[in-house]
Design a protein around this motif. Structure first.
Motif, PDB file in Angstrom:
ATOM      1  N   GLN A 181      32.268  15.237  87.584  1.00  0.00           N
ATOM      2  CA  GLN A 181      32.955  15.031  86.307  1.00  0.00           C
ATOM      3  C   GLN A 181      33.398  13.575  86.153  1.00  0.00           C
ATOM      4  O   GLN A 181      33.316  12.989  85.075  1.00  0.00           O
ATOM      5  CB  GLN A 181      34.172  15.963  86.214  1.00  0.00           C
ATOM      6  N   ASP A 235      35.408  17.075  81.941  1.00  0.00           N
ATOM      7  CA  ASP A 235      36.563  17.967  81.912  1.00  0.00           C
ATOM      8  C   ASP A 235      37.828  17.134  82.153  1.00  0.00           C
ATOM      9  O   ASP A 235      38.231  16.906  83.293  1.00  0.00           O
ATOM     10  CB  ASP A 235      36.377  19.045  82.993  1.00  0.00           C
ATOM     11  N   GLU A 236      38.429  16.686  81.074  1.00  0.00           N
ATOM     12  CA  GLU A 236      39.566  15.774  81.175  1.00  0.00           C
ATOM     13  C   GLU A 236      40.766  16.436  81.861  1.00  0.00           C
ATOM     14  O   GLU A 236      41.465  15.801  82.657  1.00  0.00           O
ATOM     15  CB  GLU A 236      39.957  15.283  79.774  1.00  0.00           C
ATOM     16  N   ALA A 280      40.754  18.762  84.143  1.00  0.00           N
ATOM     17  CA  ALA A 280      40.534  18.909  85.579  1.00  0.00           C
ATOM     18  C   ALA A 280      40.712  17.584  86.309  1.00  0.00           C
ATOM     19  O   ALA A 280      41.181  17.556  87.451  1.00  0.00           O
ATOM     20  CB  ALA A 280      39.136  19.471  85.843  1.00  0.00           C
TER      21      ALA A 280
END
Ligand code: ZN
Length: 143
Positions: A93, A104-105, A107
């Motif tokens: 990511q 996925d910001e 996460a």
């Protein structure tokens, strides 16, 4: 500078000035990887302890620019306690983010602060060197 950019700068500066989990222990339980980025003078050592399932501890030390040193601290904060499969997913990511792809910001948490680096390709190595060292340490075979 917009508010979000300002927030990201604060995160990076805070971790640069007050690094978390700094200092590589003299302990055989840690897999240690040392990487250098000659173009910037970054020199980073990552130490990872895991039980084959969960990342138990991540430590770092070294010298370099604010992006390099702070990202090692952010990485250590993020990865401690993660399952190894999730740690690999987070690495993917993070790399996707730096390439300007969807990521996925939530996460990535504080590591999302480095998304601005994609506008500065010369700093890409600075933002990834700690992550590369971490990934290499994860892959190293233990006993
Ligand atoms: Zn650097």
């Amino acid at each position: 500078m917009d508010r979000l950019t300002h927030l990201y700068r604060q995160i990076i500066l805070d971790h640069y000035k007050n690094p978390r989990h700094k200092g590589v222990p003299n302990d055989d339980a840690y897999r240690v990887v040392h990487l250098k980025n000659p173009t910037c003078g970054d020199d980073i050592t990552l130490a990872v302890k895991h039980d084959g399932h969960v990342v138990e501890d991540v430590r770092h030390e070294g010298s370099g620019c604010s992006i390099c040193c702070s990202s090692a601290s952010v990485l250590a904060d993020l990865m401690r306690g993660q399952e190894i499969s999730q740690a690999h997913r987070l690495i993917q990511q993070y790399n996707a983010m730096l390439h300007g792809e969807a990521f996925d910001e939530a996460a990535l948490k504080e590591a999302a602060a480095y998304q601005g680096v994609k506008q500065f390709p010369a700093r890409y190595k600075c933002a990834t060197i700690a992550w590369q060292a971490f990934e290499a340490a994860l892959k190293e075979e233990g006993e």
